[in-house]
Write a protein that holds these residues in place. Structure first.
Motif, PDB file in Angstrom:
ATOM      1  N   VAL A 427     -69.418 117.182 -34.715  1.00 57.22           N
ATOM      2  CA  VAL A 427     -68.091 117.447 -35.259  1.00 57.22           C
ATOM      3  C   VAL A 427     -67.937 116.523 -36.455  1.00 57.22           C
ATOM      4  N   VAL A 428     -67.594 117.098 -37.605  1.00 54.36           N
ATOM      5  CA  VAL A 428     -67.409 116.304 -38.815  1.00 54.36           C
ATOM      6  C   VAL A 428     -65.980 116.471 -39.306  1.00 54.36           C
ATOM      7  N   SER A 429     -65.489 115.468 -40.004  1.00 51.34           N
ATOM      8  CA  SER A 429     -64.162 115.514 -40.600  1.00 51.34           C
ATOM      9  C   SER A 429     -64.332 115.669 -42.106  1.00 51.34           C
ATOM     10  N   TRP A 430     -63.743 116.745 -42.654  1.00 50.12           N
ATOM     11  CA  TRP A 430     -63.926 117.085 -44.069  1.00 50.12           C
ATOM     12  C   TRP A 430     -62.619 116.907 -44.813  1.00 50.12           C
ATOM     13  N   ASN A 431     -62.678 116.175 -45.925  1.00 47.53           N
ATOM     14  CA  ASN A 431     -61.523 115.970 -46.782  1.00 47.53           C
ATOM     15  C   ASN A 431     -61.574 116.982 -47.922  1.00 47.53           C
ATOM     16  N   PRO A 432     -60.708 117.999 -47.922  1.00 45.14           N
ATOM     17  CA  PRO A 432     -60.801 119.042 -48.956  1.00 45.14           C
ATOM     18  C   PRO A 432     -60.325 118.572 -50.329  1.00 45.14           C
ATOM     19  N   ARG A 433     -59.648 117.438 -50.397  1.00 45.52           N
ATOM     20  CA  ARG A 433     -59.228 116.935 -51.704  1.00 45.52           C
ATOM     21  C   ARG A 433     -60.399 116.294 -52.448  1.00 45.52           C
ATOM     22  N   THR A 434     -61.221 115.544 -51.727  1.00 46.26           N
ATOM     23  CA  THR A 434     -62.332 114.833 -52.354  1.00 46.26           C
ATOM     24  C   THR A 434     -63.673 115.525 -52.139  1.00 46.26           C
ATOM     25  N   GLY A 435     -63.726 116.419 -51.141  1.00 42.51           N
ATOM     26  CA  GLY A 435     -64.993 117.062 -50.808  1.00 42.51           C
ATOM     27  C   GLY A 435     -65.880 116.209 -49.926  1.00 42.51           C
ATOM     28  N   SER A 436     -65.413 115.026 -49.538  1.00 46.97           N
ATOM     29  CA  SER A 436     -66.233 114.134 -48.717  1.00 46.97           C
ATOM     30  C   SER A 436     -66.149 114.539 -47.244  1.00 46.97           C
ATOM     31  N   GLN A 437     -67.169 114.223 -46.512  1.00 47.06           N
ATOM     32  CA  GLN A 437     -67.192 114.457 -45.072  1.00 47.06           C
ATOM     33  C   GLN A 437     -67.770 113.241 -44.370  1.00 47.06           C
ATOM     34  N   ARG A 438     -67.339 113.033 -43.143  1.00 47.66           N
ATOM     35  CA  ARG A 438     -67.856 111.916 -42.360  1.00 47.66           C
ATOM     36  C   ARG A 438     -68.054 112.376 -40.928  1.00 47.66           C
ATOM     37  N   PRO A 439     -69.064 111.845 -40.261  1.00 47.97           N
ATOM     38  CA  PRO A 439     -69.313 112.257 -38.871  1.00 47.97           C
ATOM     39  C   PRO A 439     -68.196 111.769 -37.961  1.00 47.97           C
ATOM     40  N   PHE A 440     -67.763 112.629 -37.084  1.00 46.34           N
ATOM     41  CA  PHE A 440     -66.771 112.291 -36.072  1.00 46.34           C
ATOM     42  C   PHE A 440     -67.469 112.014 -34.743  1.00 46.34           C
ATOM     43  N   LEU A 441     -68.278 112.967 -34.301  1.00 46.72           N
ATOM     44  CA  LEU A 441     -69.130 112.789 -33.121  1.00 46.72           C
ATOM     45  C   LEU A 441     -70.455 113.511 -33.340  1.00 46.72           C
ATOM     46  N   LEU A 442     -71.540 112.888 -32.897  1.00 41.68           N
ATOM     47  CA  LEU A 442     -72.881 113.472 -32.918  1.00 41.68           C
ATOM     48  C   LEU A 442     -73.367 113.580 -31.480  1.00 41.68           C
ATOM     49  N   PHE A 443     -73.934 114.729 -31.122  1.00 39.69           N
ATOM     50  CA  PHE A 443     -74.289 114.947 -29.713  1.00 39.69           C
ATOM     51  C   PHE A 443     -75.267 116.106 -29.594  1.00 39.69           C
ATOM     52  N   GLY A 444     -75.932 116.167 -28.464  1.00 43.29           N
ATOM     53  CA  GLY A 444     -76.782 117.299 -28.146  1.00 43.29           C
ATOM     54  C   GLY A 444     -76.076 118.228 -27.173  1.00 43.29           C
ATOM     55  N   LEU A 445     -76.433 119.495 -27.205  1.00 45.47           N
ATOM     56  CA  LEU A 445     -75.922 120.480 -26.264  1.00 45.47           C
ATOM     57  C   LEU A 445     -77.066 120.992 -25.401  1.00 45.47           C
ATOM     58  N   PRO A 446     -76.805 121.365 -24.140  1.00 51.32           N
ATOM     59  CA  PRO A 446     -77.869 121.871 -23.272  1.00 51.32           C
ATOM     60  C   PRO A 446     -78.603 123.048 -23.914  1.00 51.32           C
ATOM     61  N   ALA A 447     -79.911 122.984 -23.920  1.00 52.55           N
ATOM     62  CA  ALA A 447     -80.718 123.996 -24.610  1.00 52.55           C
ATOM     63  C   ALA A 447     -80.433 125.406 -24.107  1.00 52.55           C
ATOM     64  N   ASP A 448     -80.200 125.555 -22.798  1.00 58.06           N
ATOM     65  CA  ASP A 448     -79.973 126.879 -22.230  1.00 58.06           C
ATOM     66  C   ASP A 448     -78.599 127.445 -22.588  1.00 58.06           C
ATOM     67  N   ASP A 449     -77.692 126.581 -23.019  1.00 59.99           N
ATOM     68  CA  ASP A 449     -76.321 127.015 -23.260  1.00 59.99           C
ATOM     69  C   ASP A 449     -75.856 126.827 -24.699  1.00 59.99           C
ATOM     70  N   VAL A 450     -76.717 126.305 -25.569  1.00 66.80           N
ATOM     71  CA  VAL A 450     -76.263 125.965 -26.914  1.00 66.80           C
ATOM     72  C   VAL A 450     -75.749 127.191 -27.669  1.00 66.80           C
ATOM     73  N   GLY A 451     -76.346 128.356 -27.437  1.00 66.07           N
ATOM     74  CA  GLY A 451     -75.909 129.563 -28.132  1.00 66.07           C
ATOM     75  C   GLY A 451     -74.499 129.962 -27.758  1.00 66.07           C
ATOM     76  N   LYS A 452     -74.205 129.963 -26.469  1.00 67.14           N
ATOM     77  CA  LYS A 452     -72.880 130.377 -26.006  1.00 67.14           C
ATOM     78  C   LYS A 452     -71.847 129.277 -26.222  1.00 67.14           C
ATOM     79  N   LEU A 453     -72.213 128.027 -25.930  1.00 63.49           N
ATOM     80  CA  LEU A 453     -71.267 126.929 -26.102  1.00 63.49           C
ATOM     81  C   LEU A 453     -70.841 126.765 -27.549  1.00 63.49           C
ATOM     82  N   GLY A 454     -71.740 127.008 -28.471  1.00 61.92           N
ATOM     83  CA  GLY A 454     -71.447 126.816 -29.884  1.00 61.92           C
ATOM     84  C   GLY A 454     -70.835 128.020 -30.565  1.00 61.92           C
ATOM     85  N   ASP A 455     -70.556 129.079 -29.826  1.00 57.43           N
ATOM     86  CA  ASP A 455     -70.012 130.313 -30.386  1.00 57.43           C
ATOM     87  C   ASP A 455     -68.508 130.353 -30.133  1.00 57.43           C
TER      88      ASP A 455
END
Length: 499
Positions: A427-455
């Protein structure tokens, strides 16, 4: 599982026309209103503005602190560390008992700083977000299956669902006739109310939303609003009319989409209502040929319309008085209105455009997928609500698509999905005024569920209090291991977040 018979075919009484609808606005609730009609050449849209003599509050924001009845609009604090750690890994068992090909529906997800709550068929489960202690905090058993939900939750953590009517009342199977208002932190039912004359309300046409102090429900043939504190009915519209309430959008304001039959043709209009009285403040009439209308934002008012097509073709932005500002073509974009759960019109669809997030001055829309090898899979573009002009663009990455989640103050929270075992999802936080982005959280998702969880078409993705939650809307037994519990809710927090 069955939700009973589908809604009856749309019919229209030409005798009542709009008089019955006006009766709700005036006889039940007070004074009438003057009408000012203005023809707009832009896009062929016709505006009809109804005022009550008061000043519009459409674009004004209050400096006063929010009350408990206000709808929650949180600004997230960036976690001290973007490194994610698992907080919730809730699995639902017993799915092998369901009929093959008939999923268990799990509509509705809400989060506070203490609990994430998930609707599953005829109950709501509360899961603690604390690192220690039992995973399940509470279970609220409902009298019938959930028919409609809203993303909205009050500042003090309350929300509502529409459910099927109690069997003991002798109701027709599948009729969605009751509203339950509950506390997300405790799972306590605060009140339950019967919807008046809701004999045609089903899972395919019932829509529920929240606005300050009010819970509103519509089901085509009628609508009703309740006071949050008491559950007392504030107003309703259940008589025949030329225009019928398709559904509401809540949050900062209350809008209603109405479909009307005029000279045998179906047309649409959008009204802003006073939540406490149901009285119309203004009306925006859409041109003939519009096939469907969604409301991704009530304030600022933004309409997503399917003009001459079953898919959304344009966004229409209005000012606080319901006057047309801009028409934004969705050619090349994917607003994802009506796309949830493979296009099934279940659990309320009017507010849900999962490819659009609306801020105070801009709308952020995801592009269609890009199939070119080695290029960004998709991107998000900012559109100015007043002019319709494009602003900054946030590019995704190759095989790592983006999905806009929600505003956090003036920044946009975006989910970036990864199928790679090397580069994490984020999850990243994007500032549309400056165009900058910064990481909010970095994580892995279960391989068997990444398609459905991320949809976002299949899974609720929430960011709340420095955490991100993934909650499936359908649960199905694994083909190879049908007796194994199935992942239903995944919660991730920061390794540096103090709980």
């Amino acid at each position: 599982m069955s939700f009973g018979p589908p809604p009856s075919v749309y019919t229209q009484s030409t005798l009542a026309a709009d008089k019955a609808r006006q009766r709700r606005r005036t006889w039940l609730l007070g004074a009438g209103a003057g009408v000012v009609a203005v023809a707009l050449c832009a896009g062929g849209w016709l505006l009809s503005s109804v005022t009550d003599g008061g000043a519009s509050d459409g674009t004004k924001s209050s400096a006063a602190p929010p009350s408990p009845d206000d709808i929650r609009v949180d600004t997230e604090k960036t976690p001290s560390s973007p490194e994610g750690q698992m907080l919730i890994d809730y699995k639902e068992g017993g799915l092998a008992k369901t009929a093959k090909g008939d999923p268990v529906y799990a509509p509705g997800t809400w989060a506070t700083d203490k609990v994430v709550a998930k609707g599953i068929t005829d109950r709501i489960v509360g899961l603690t977000t604390a690192e220690k202690g039992p995973e399940k905090a509470w279970t609220l058993k409902l009298d019938g299956k959930i028919c409609a939900t809203s993303n909205h939750i009050t500042v003090d953590g309350r929300t509502a669902v529409a459910v099927q009517t109690r069997k003991a009342q002798g109701a027709t199977p599948g009729v969605c006739g009751e509203v339950v208002f509950f506390d997300v932190d405790t799972g306590r039912k605060l009140w339950q109310a019967k919807m008046p004359a809701a004999t045609s309300a089903t899972v395919t046409n019932t829509n529920l939303t929240l606005v300050k102090g009010t819970v509103a429900v519509a089901w085509g043939d009628g609508s009703v609003a309740y006071d949050m504190k008491t559950g007392k009915q504030l107003w309703n519209s259940t008589t025949a009319s030329q225009c019928e309430d398709k559904g509401f959008a809540g949050g900062r304001a209350l809008l209603v989409v109405e479909n009307c039959v005029e000279a045998g043709d179906k047309t649409y209009r959008v009204e802003k209502l006073d939540p406490r009285t149901g009285k119309s403040r203004w009306t925006y009439k859409l041109a003939a040929g519009v096939q469907d209308v969604y409301l991704p934002s009530s304030d600022p008012p933004v309409l997503a319309v399917a003009a001459g097509d079953s898919l959304v073709t344009d966004l229409i932005t209005l000012d606080g008085d319901g006057r047309h500002l801009a028409t934004i073509s969705m050619n090349g974009y994917d607003p994802k209105c009506g796309d949830r759960d493979f296009g099934l019109d279940y659990f309320g669809v009017v507010e849900h455009c999962d490819g659009v997030v609306v801020g105070r001055t801009q709308a952020y829309v995801v592009s269609k997928d890009n199939t070119a090898v080695g290029q960004a899979e998709n991107w998000i573009v900012a559109f100015d609500l007043r002019t319709g002009r494009t602003g900054r663009k946030l590019d995704g990455r190759s095989t790592m698509p983006l999905a806009p989640i929600r505003m956090s103050g003036d920044e946009l929270l975006v989910f970036r999905r990864s199928y790679s075992e090397v580069e994490p999802s984020a999850v990243v936080s994007w500032n549309p005024r400056t165009g900058s982005q910064r990481p909010f959280l970095l994580f892995g998702l279960p391989a068997d569920d990444v398609g459905k969880l991320g949809d976002v078409g299949q899974t609720d993705i929430l960011v709340e209090k420095g955490r991100v939650f993934f909650a499936k809307r359908e649960l199905e037994a694994y083909d190879k291991y049908p007796t194994d519990p199935v992942l239903a809710v995944l919660g991730i927090g920061s390794a540096g977040l103090n709980h």
